[in-house]
Scaffold this motif. Structure first.
Motif, mmCIF file in Angstrom:
data_model
loop_
_atom_site.group_PDB
_atom_site.id
_atom_site.type_symbol
_atom_site.label_atom_id
_atom_site.label_comp_id
_atom_site.label_asym_id
_atom_site.label_seq_id
_atom_site.Cartn_x
_atom_site.Cartn_y
_atom_site.Cartn_z
ATOM 1 N N TYR A 116 133.853 -11.293 56.463
ATOM 2 C CA TYR A 116 134.187 -11.315 55.028
ATOM 3 C C TYR A 116 135.328 -12.291 54.770
ATOM 4 C CZ TYR A 116 131.552 -6.921 54.170
ATOM 5 O OH TYR A 116 130.589 -5.958 54.064
ATOM 6 N N GLN A 117 136.373 -12.215 55.595
ATOM 7 C CA GLN A 117 137.545 -13.075 55.406
ATOM 8 C C GLN A 117 137.170 -14.546 55.534
ATOM 9 O OE1 GLN A 117 140.251 -11.541 58.342
ATOM 10 N NE2 GLN A 117 140.686 -9.693 57.161
ATOM 11 N N ASN A 118 136.257 -14.842 56.453
ATOM 12 C CA ASN A 118 135.825 -16.227 56.673
ATOM 13 C C ASN A 118 134.681 -16.633 55.757
ATOM 14 O OD1 ASN A 118 137.727 -16.499 58.719
ATOM 15 N ND2 ASN A 118 136.285 -15.870 60.306
ATOM 16 N N LYS A 119 134.276 -15.702 54.875
ATOM 17 C CA LYS A 119 133.165 -15.932 53.944
ATOM 18 C C LYS A 119 131.898 -16.344 54.680
ATOM 19 C CE LYS A 119 136.250 -16.942 50.137
ATOM 20 N NZ LYS A 119 136.676 -17.876 49.117
ATOM 21 N N LEU B 147 127.772 -1.513 45.045
ATOM 22 C CA LEU B 147 127.591 -2.281 46.274
ATOM 23 C C LEU B 147 128.878 -3.057 46.486
ATOM 24 C CD1 LEU B 147 123.981 -3.673 45.631
ATOM 25 C CD2 LEU B 147 124.671 -1.454 46.550
ATOM 26 N N ARG B 148 129.487 -2.865 47.645
ATOM 27 C CA ARG B 148 130.810 -3.462 47.881
ATOM 28 C C ARG B 148 130.954 -3.845 49.348
ATOM 29 N NH1 ARG B 148 133.390 -0.056 51.098
ATOM 30 N NH2 ARG B 148 133.324 2.192 50.805
ATOM 31 N N PRO B 149 131.884 -4.770 49.626
ATOM 32 C CA PRO B 149 132.159 -5.086 51.027
ATOM 33 C C PRO B 149 132.651 -3.848 51.772
ATOM 34 C CG PRO B 149 133.117 -6.745 49.577
ATOM 35 C CD PRO B 149 132.659 -5.618 48.701
ATOM 36 N N LEU B 150 132.391 -3.821 53.050
ATOM 37 C CA LEU B 150 132.846 -2.735 53.917
ATOM 38 C C LEU B 150 134.215 -3.062 54.492
ATOM 39 C CD1 LEU B 150 129.471 -2.333 55.796
ATOM 40 C CD2 LEU B 150 130.441 -0.654 54.236
ATOM 41 N N SER B 151 134.896 -2.041 54.978
ATOM 42 C CA SER B 151 136.155 -2.253 55.687
ATOM 43 C C SER B 151 136.215 -1.283 56.856
ATOM 44 C CB SER B 151 137.357 -2.044 54.758
ATOM 45 O OG SER B 151 137.610 -0.673 54.593
ATOM 46 N N VAL B 152 137.171 -1.484 57.725
ATOM 47 C CA VAL B 152 137.331 -0.611 58.880
ATOM 48 C C VAL B 152 137.636 0.824 58.438
ATOM 49 C CG1 VAL B 152 139.791 -0.989 59.313
ATOM 50 C CG2 VAL B 152 138.233 -0.603 61.231
ATOM 51 N N ASP B 153 138.148 0.969 57.228
ATOM 52 C CA ASP B 153 138.412 2.310 56.691
ATOM 53 C C ASP B 153 137.128 3.107 56.445
ATOM 54 O OD1 ASP B 153 141.127 1.758 56.727
ATOM 55 O OD2 ASP B 153 141.168 1.114 54.627
ATOM 56 N N ARG C 201 133.816 1.513 64.355
ATOM 57 C CA ARG C 201 135.055 0.819 63.986
ATOM 58 C C ARG C 201 135.033 -0.635 64.471
ATOM 59 N NH1 ARG C 201 139.778 2.206 62.073
ATOM 60 N NH2 ARG C 201 139.268 4.411 62.005
ATOM 61 N N GLU C 202 134.584 -0.851 65.714
ATOM 62 C CA GLU C 202 134.498 -2.212 66.264
ATOM 63 C C GLU C 202 133.549 -3.073 65.448
ATOM 64 O OE1 GLU C 202 133.568 -2.141 70.467
ATOM 65 O OE2 GLU C 202 135.093 -0.609 70.817
ATOM 66 N N SER C 203 132.399 -2.520 65.077
ATOM 67 C CA SER C 203 131.432 -3.301 64.289
ATOM 68 C C SER C 203 132.008 -3.654 62.922
ATOM 69 C CB SER C 203 130.107 -2.556 64.147
ATOM 70 O OG SER C 203 130.197 -1.498 63.224
ATOM 71 N N LEU C 204 132.802 -2.756 62.344
ATOM 72 C CA LEU C 204 133.415 -3.030 61.046
ATOM 73 C C LEU C 204 134.547 -4.048 61.155
ATOM 74 C CD1 LEU C 204 133.337 0.528 59.461
ATOM 75 C CD2 LEU C 204 132.014 -1.480 58.754
ATOM 76 N N LEU C 205 135.248 -4.075 62.273
ATOM 77 C CA LEU C 205 136.270 -5.108 62.486
ATOM 78 C C LEU C 205 135.627 -6.497 62.502
ATOM 79 C CD1 LEU C 205 138.565 -3.403 65.154
ATOM 80 C CD2 LEU C 205 139.224 -4.091 62.828
ATOM 81 N N VAL C 206 134.456 -6.606 63.128
ATOM 82 C CA VAL C 206 133.718 -7.883 63.138
ATOM 83 C C VAL C 206 133.329 -8.260 61.713
ATOM 84 C CG1 VAL C 206 131.569 -8.999 63.877
ATOM 85 C CG2 VAL C 206 132.886 -7.619 65.507
ATOM 86 N N TRP D 127 126.742 -5.695 51.928
ATOM 87 C CA TRP D 127 127.256 -4.685 51.016
ATOM 88 C C TRP D 127 127.114 -3.286 51.587
ATOM 89 C CZ3 TRP D 127 124.288 -8.850 49.503
ATOM 90 C CH2 TRP D 127 124.835 -9.700 48.536
ATOM 91 N N GLY D 128 128.148 -2.483 51.410
ATOM 92 C CA GLY D 128 128.024 -1.053 51.610
ATOM 93 C C GLY D 128 127.423 -0.470 50.349
ATOM 94 N N ILE D 129 126.535 0.506 50.495
ATOM 95 C CA ILE D 129 125.892 1.152 49.358
ATOM 96 C C ILE D 129 126.630 2.472 49.098
ATOM 97 C CG2 ILE D 129 123.747 2.133 48.461
ATOM 98 C CD1 ILE D 129 122.248 0.305 50.501
ATOM 99 N N VAL D 130 127.256 2.583 47.936
ATOM 100 C CA VAL D 130 128.062 3.749 47.593
ATOM 101 C C VAL D 130 127.451 4.444 46.371
ATOM 102 C CG1 VAL D 130 130.354 4.543 46.856
ATOM 103 C CG2 VAL D 130 130.143 2.654 48.491
ATOM 104 N N VAL D 131 127.243 5.748 46.471
ATOM 105 C CA VAL D 131 126.790 6.539 45.323
ATOM 106 C C VAL D 131 128.000 6.761 44.422
ATOM 107 C CG1 VAL D 131 125.773 8.718 44.558
ATOM 108 C CG2 VAL D 131 124.983 7.651 46.688
#
Length: 192
Positions: A62-65, A15-21, A52-57, A70-74
């Motif tokens: 995340y930056q502003n805490k 489980l990790r933060p998401l990014s625009v990538d 992409r727009e939703s991930l930019l938000v 979390w993104g769920i990654v197998v």
């Protein structure tokens, strides 16, 4: 209050933060699927640029805490399959509300409950003021309730026309787990 979304690991998941990538995977794995977004508050994305727009938000949050999300990654395939998020934080009521979504190819494999149990553990162990974790689902989506029950949440009742999603106004089923419930299950070493 400020929140830092940490990386959390389970047996099968990261489980990790998401990014625009993550836009392409998010778009193709769940955000563009109307079956997946049917009971969500946002419609299926018709174009990857919306994802992409939703991930930019989210990146800004995340930056502003300002977010626990979390993104769920197998782990085995390094595939991003969904998200689990603290969608509301009611500090005065010592409560956090959780929401989650997972792509259709990964339904009924226990991934959502595995992620949810880890988030419950993290929240109760890191927020001393937290007493209650709750989640709701559209009554027409009983599989979401099965996830909640599997994670130790108790059914509290149905709130008539309390929710609004892509179906319009809907009845929502309310579930919760209290800190005392969590501590009892943990001490008894019972699976959540």
């Amino acid at each position: 209050m400020k929140y830092l979304t940490p990386i959390l690991d389970t047996n099968r998941l990261r489980l990790r933060p998401l990014s625009v990538d993550d836009a392409s995977e998010m778009f193709h794995n769940w955000a563009s699927n109307p079956q997946v977004t049917k009971y969500l508050t946002w419609p299926a994305h018709s174009d990857e640029s919306l994802t992409r727009e939703s991930l930019l938000v989210r990146e800004k949050q995340y930056q502003n805490k300002e977010i626990l999300d979390w993104g769920i990654v197998v782990k085995e395939t390094n595939t991003l399959i969904g998200t689990i998020t603290v969608v509301e934080c009611y500090e005065n009521q010592c409560t956090m509300e959780i929401g989650y979504v997972i792509g259709e190819p990964w339904w009924h494999r226990g991934y959502t409950s595995e992620a949810f149990v880890k988030v419950i553990e993290y929240l109760f162990n890191n927020f001393s003021w937290l007493n209650r974790i709750e989640a709701t689902h559209d009554v027409q989506n009983p599989n979401s309730g099965k996830v909640m029950q599997k994670c130790g949440l108790q059914f509290e009742g149905v709130l008539r026309q309390r929710g609004k999603n892509n179906q319009g106004l809907v009845d929502t089923a309310m579930y919760s787990i209290l800190r005392a419930d969590y501590e009892f299950l943990s001490q008894a070493q019972l699976p959540l």
